[in-house]
Design a protein around this motif. Sequence first.
Motif, PDB file in Angstrom:
ATOM      1  N   GLU A 178       0.834  -1.183   0.000  1.00 41.71           N
ATOM      2  CA  GLU A 178       0.000   0.000   0.000  1.00 41.71           C
ATOM      3  C   GLU A 178       0.880   1.248   0.000  1.00 41.71           C
ATOM      4  OE1 GLU A 178      -3.246   0.339  -0.291  1.00 41.71           O
ATOM      5  OE2 GLU A 178      -3.567  -1.836  -0.402  1.00 41.71           O
ATOM      6  N   PRO A 179       0.604   2.211  -0.869  1.00 41.52           N
ATOM      7  CA  PRO A 179       1.429   3.430  -0.871  1.00 41.52           C
ATOM      8  C   PRO A 179       1.227   4.232   0.407  1.00 41.52           C
ATOM      9  CG  PRO A 179      -0.465   3.674  -2.329  1.00 41.52           C
ATOM     10  CD  PRO A 179      -0.459   2.254  -1.885  1.00 41.52           C
ATOM     11  N   PRO A 180       2.298   4.781   0.961  1.00 42.11           N
ATOM     12  CA  PRO A 180       2.149   5.617   2.158  1.00 42.11           C
ATOM     13  C   PRO A 180       1.441   6.916   1.836  1.00 42.11           C
ATOM     14  CG  PRO A 180       4.391   5.748   1.314  1.00 42.11           C
ATOM     15  CD  PRO A 180       3.677   4.702   0.489  1.00 42.11           C
ATOM     16  N   ARG A 181       0.836   7.505   2.837  1.00 46.68           N
ATOM     17  CA  ARG A 181       0.185   8.800   2.682  1.00 46.68           C
ATOM     18  C   ARG A 181       0.801   9.776   3.668  1.00 46.68           C
ATOM     19  NH1 ARG A 181      -4.234   8.208  -0.732  1.00 46.68           N
ATOM     20  NH2 ARG A 181      -5.006  10.274  -0.212  1.00 46.68           N
ATOM     21  N   VAL A 182       0.664  11.051   3.348  1.00 46.45           N
ATOM     22  CA  VAL A 182       1.314  12.107   4.132  1.00 46.45           C
ATOM     23  C   VAL A 182       0.247  12.866   4.917  1.00 46.45           C
ATOM     24  CG1 VAL A 182       2.761  14.159   4.024  1.00 46.45           C
ATOM     25  CG2 VAL A 182       3.097  12.309   2.361  1.00 46.45           C
ATOM     26  N   LEU A 183       0.385  12.902   6.229  1.00 45.10           N
ATOM     27  CA  LEU A 183      -0.594  13.597   7.063  1.00 45.10           C
ATOM     28  C   LEU A 183      -0.323  15.096   7.024  1.00 45.10           C
ATOM     29  CD1 LEU A 183      -3.004  13.129   8.980  1.00 45.10           C
ATOM     30  CD2 LEU A 183      -1.355  13.210  10.875  1.00 45.10           C
ATOM     31  N   ILE A 184      -1.269  15.856   6.473  1.00 45.12           N
ATOM     32  CA  ILE A 184      -1.156  17.308   6.376  1.00 45.12           C
ATOM     33  C   ILE A 184      -1.964  17.926   7.511  1.00 45.12           C
ATOM     34  CG2 ILE A 184      -1.479  19.337   4.907  1.00 45.12           C
ATOM     35  CD1 ILE A 184       0.380  17.365   3.645  1.00 45.12           C
ATOM     36  N   GLY A 185      -1.315  18.711   8.337  1.00 44.88           N
ATOM     37  CA  GLY A 185      -2.006  19.367   9.445  1.00 44.88           C
ATOM     38  C   GLY A 185      -1.094  19.523  10.640  1.00 44.88           C
ATOM     39  N   GLY A 186      -0.754  20.762  10.959  1.00 43.51           N
ATOM     40  CA  GLY A 186       0.105  21.045  12.101  1.00 43.51           C
ATOM     41  C   GLY A 186      -0.671  21.024  13.402  1.00 43.51           C
ATOM     42  N   PRO A 187      -0.055  21.500  14.462  1.00 45.56           N
ATOM     43  CA  PRO A 187      -0.691  21.451  15.782  1.00 45.56           C
ATOM     44  C   PRO A 187      -1.963  22.285  15.890  1.00 45.56           C
ATOM     45  CG  PRO A 187       1.349  22.739  15.828  1.00 45.56           C
ATOM     46  CD  PRO A 187       1.311  22.040  14.518  1.00 45.56           C
ATOM     47  N   ASP A 188      -2.144  23.262  15.004  1.00 44.79           N
ATOM     48  CA  ASP A 188      -3.349  24.105  15.058  1.00 44.79           C
ATOM     49  C   ASP A 188      -4.468  23.594  14.166  1.00 44.79           C
ATOM     50  OD1 ASP A 188      -1.924  25.865  16.735  1.00 44.79           O
ATOM     51  OD2 ASP A 188      -1.076  26.889  14.992  1.00 44.79           O
ATOM     52  N   CYS A 189      -4.238  22.477  13.501  1.00 46.34           N
ATOM     53  CA  CYS A 189      -5.196  21.974  12.513  1.00 46.34           C
ATOM     54  C   CYS A 189      -6.135  20.956  13.165  1.00 46.34           C
ATOM     55  CB  CYS A 189      -4.441  21.339  11.354  1.00 46.34           C
ATOM     56  SG  CYS A 189      -5.490  20.746  10.032  1.00 46.34           S
ATOM     57  N   ALA A 190      -7.442  21.216  13.069  1.00 43.74           N
ATOM     58  CA  ALA A 190      -8.431  20.330  13.684  1.00 43.74           C
ATOM     59  C   ALA A 190      -8.877  19.203  12.757  1.00 43.74           C
ATOM     60  CB  ALA A 190      -9.651  21.151  14.115  1.00 43.74           C
ATOM     61  N   ARG A 191      -8.686  19.386  11.442  1.00 38.75           N
ATOM     62  CA  ARG A 191      -9.175  18.397  10.474  1.00 38.75           C
ATOM     63  C   ARG A 191      -8.067  18.059   9.478  1.00 38.75           C
ATOM     64  NH1 ARG A 191     -14.790  21.007   8.491  1.00 38.75           N
ATOM     65  NH2 ARG A 191     -14.978  18.998   7.408  1.00 38.75           N
ATOM     66  N   PRO A 192      -7.043  17.334   9.922  1.00 41.68           N
ATOM     67  CA  PRO A 192      -5.919  17.020   9.035  1.00 41.68           C
ATOM     68  C   PRO A 192      -6.353  16.152   7.862  1.00 41.68           C
ATOM     69  CG  PRO A 192      -5.797  15.735  11.061  1.00 41.68           C
ATOM     70  CD  PRO A 192      -6.890  16.736  11.252  1.00 41.68           C
ATOM     71  N   TYR A 193      -5.496  16.116   6.839  1.00 47.50           N
ATOM     72  CA  TYR A 193      -5.803  15.382   5.617  1.00 47.50           C
ATOM     73  C   TYR A 193      -4.627  14.492   5.246  1.00 47.50           C
ATOM     74  CZ  TYR A 193      -6.647  14.434   0.657  1.00 47.50           C
ATOM     75  OH  TYR A 193      -6.818  13.818  -0.554  1.00 47.50           O
ATOM     76  N   GLU A 194      -4.933  13.272   4.807  1.00 53.93           N
ATOM     77  CA  GLU A 194      -3.894  12.344   4.372  1.00 53.93           C
ATOM     78  C   GLU A 194      -3.692  12.489   2.866  1.00 53.93           C
ATOM     79  OE1 GLU A 194      -4.904   8.426   5.701  1.00 53.93           O
ATOM     80  OE2 GLU A 194      -3.931   8.751   7.641  1.00 53.93           O
ATOM     81  N   MET A 195      -2.561  13.066   2.487  1.00 52.57           N
ATOM     82  CA  MET A 195      -2.254  13.393   1.093  1.00 52.57           C
ATOM     83  C   MET A 195      -1.525  12.239   0.419  1.00 52.57           C
ATOM     84  SD  MET A 195      -2.486  16.103  -1.045  1.00 52.57           S
ATOM     85  CE  MET A 195      -2.440  17.615  -0.081  1.00 52.57           C
ATOM     86  N   SER A 196      -1.854  11.992  -0.834  1.00 55.38           N
ATOM     87  CA  SER A 196      -1.131  11.010  -1.631  1.00 55.38           C
ATOM     88  C   SER A 196       0.268  11.534  -1.967  1.00 55.38           C
ATOM     89  CB  SER A 196      -1.898  10.729  -2.924  1.00 55.38           C
ATOM     90  OG  SER A 196      -1.139   9.934  -3.807  1.00 55.38           O
ATOM     91  N   LEU A 197       1.146  10.627  -2.348  1.00 62.44           N
ATOM     92  CA  LEU A 197       2.493  11.036  -2.768  1.00 62.44           C
ATOM     93  C   LEU A 197       2.485  11.788  -4.093  1.00 62.44           C
ATOM     94  CD1 LEU A 197       4.704   7.892  -1.976  1.00 62.44           C
ATOM     95  CD2 LEU A 197       4.465   9.992  -0.629  1.00 62.44           C
ATOM     96  N   PHE A 198       1.402  11.657  -4.872  1.00 65.48           N
ATOM     97  CA  PHE A 198       1.368  12.217  -6.229  1.00 65.48           C
ATOM     98  C   PHE A 198      -0.049  12.692  -6.518  1.00 65.48           C
ATOM     99  CE2 PHE A 198       1.864  11.259 -11.011  1.00 65.48           C
ATOM    100  CZ  PHE A 198       2.567  12.431 -11.235  1.00 65.48           C
ATOM    101  N   ASN A 199      -0.204  13.992  -6.829  1.00 64.32           N
ATOM    102  CA  ASN A 199      -1.514  14.608  -6.938  1.00 64.32           C
ATOM    103  C   ASN A 199      -1.601  15.516  -8.159  1.00 64.32           C
ATOM    104  OD1 ASN A 199      -2.479  13.866  -4.005  1.00 64.32           O
ATOM    105  ND2 ASN A 199      -0.435  14.752  -3.781  1.00 64.32           N
TER     106      ASN A 199
END
Length: 525
Positions: free
Chosen positions: A135-156
Motif C-alpha cells: 500500500e502506498p504511504p500517505r502524508v498527514l497534512i495538518g500542524g498542531p493548530d489543525c483540527a481536520r488534518p488530511y492524508e495526502m497522496s504522494l502524487f496529486n
Amino acid sequence: MIRSVVLAVVWTLAVAATALALGHSVWWWIAAGPLLALAALAGYDLAQRRRSLLRNYPLVGRLRYAMEKIRPELQQYFIERNYDGRPYDREVRTSVYERAKGIAGQEAFGTERDVYEDGYEYLLPSMAPLPVAKEPPRVLIGGPDCARPYEMSLFNVSAMSFGSLSAQAVRALNSGAARGGFAHDTGEGGLSEHHRMGGDLVWEIGTGYFGCRTADGAFDAGAFADKAAGLDEVKCVSLKLSQGAKPGIGGLLPGAKVDAVIARTRGVPEGRTVVSPPYHQVFGTPRELVRFMARMRELAGGKPAGFKLCPGSRRQFLAVCKAMADEGTGPDFIVVDGAEGGTGAAPLEFADNLGTPLTEGLIMVHNALVGAGLRDRVRIGASGKVATGSDIVKRLLQGADYTNAARAMMFAVGCIQAQRCHTNTCPVGVTTQDARLTRAIDVPDKAERVRRYQHSTVSSALEIMAAMGVADPSGLRPRQLVRRTDPVTVRPYTDLYDWLEPGELLAGPPREWADDWADADPDRF
C-alpha cells in the motif's frame, strides 16, 4: 528575379486557363479558378505593406509562414530524439501515455542517455533490496493548530484553473482523483461545478480571490468560509503567492472569455475583463502572511491551510520562518513550485529567466524550515516537471513530503504538447473553451486514464524505493542521489548542497546562511 518568374508563371497560366474555359470547355474552370485565386493573392502580396517578405516575394514568401506554423510539429515528430525534447521529451510523454492506457512500459537495449554527460543524475540501488510496499504511504497534512488534518497522496493533480482548462478536462481530472484517492488542486480560477465530481480538493485562491471576492476585488471572508468549511470535498485551502513560469506577475482574463459559467465560478461580472494584480491585499509583511494562514485555517473549519510559491530571495523566506516562530503558528503545508513549472501562458522573459528551479528552491525551503526548528509542523509539496516514479523519489530525497503534477496529468487526459494552451485552439480539447474541440474528451475514459497513470507512477516510485533498500519515504537520504559534475567526477547531494541540522539557525547559523538569517525581518519582505 524569383518574384518576376513566379508572377509571370502564375499570371500567364491564369490567363491561359481562363481563355480556355471561356472559349473551349467549362471544365477548364477547375484549373482556372485556383490559378485566378493565386494571381489575386500574388497581387495582394505585392500591394500590402505589412509584411516585407511577401511584398518582395509574393506567394513564395507564404511558404515560410506555413513552415513556421508547423515547425513545432515537425520538431516534435521528425527531428527531436527520444530524450532531448522540450519541455517534455518523447520518453517521458510515451511513459505517461502508456501508463494512462494501462500498457506496461518496457524499453529494450538499454538507456539512450549519455550517463557520462555533465549533470547526469542517478539513484543508488541497495545490495539488499526490500519487497515493494503493498500500500502506498500517505502524508498527514495538518500542524498542531489543525483540527481536520488530511492524508495526502504522494502524487496529486497540481493547480490548473477552470478557464485555462476546459470543463471536460477538469471533470476528467477530478473524477480520476476520486477513483484513485488523490488530491486535485483547483488552481486560482475558482472552485467550479466541474471540480465537484467526487475528488478531494485543495482550493487555491490567488490575488484575484476568485470565488471569494467582494465586488471591488477584495477577499470576502464569508464567501470563503461558506465553501472552505461547508464543502466536504474541500480538504485543504491554499494561498498562491507565485507560480513557476511567471512569478511576481498578475493576470488578465479578457471579457470575451468571461461567459456565464466562468463569471459565476469566479464571482465576477459576465463579459467584463478581469484583472488579477501581482500582489496580495490580505498581507504585506511576513508576519501578516503567517497570521492570514491562521485565519484561513479558522475560516475553513480547521482544515489544513498553506501557500504555494516559486522561491526567490532566501532572506525573505527566512523572514517568514521567523514570523512563524514569533507567532507560534503558520502554514500546515508549503508547495514549492519550480521555475521549470508550466502554465497556459507566460511572457518568455519570465519563463526563461525568473524564479528558482525546483531542486534549489525545494532544498532551500526544506533547509530553512529545518534550521528554524519548524520542519516537523510543516509539510512540503513539490511541483515542477514531476512526471515519473524517479521524479517523485528525487523530490522526496531533496526535502519534499509529496509531489504534484500539472502537465503530466494533462498528458493523461490527452494533451499532445502542441503548446497552444494560450490560443484557445488546443487540438485535443484540454486547454480550450471551444465546444467543437472539447467534445473530443470522453470524461469517463479520460478519468480512468488519469487514475491509471497516477497509480502506476506511484507504484513505480515504490518499486524504486524498494530497489534502494528503503521501506518508505522517511528512509530516503540525500546521499542516495548522485550527480556527475564532469566526465570523471560524481558527487552525492550531501556534498553538493548544505543540509542544516534541526534548529541550527537558532543555535548559530553557518557562515553561508548567517547574513540572510541576520537580515531576515518578520515585519518586512
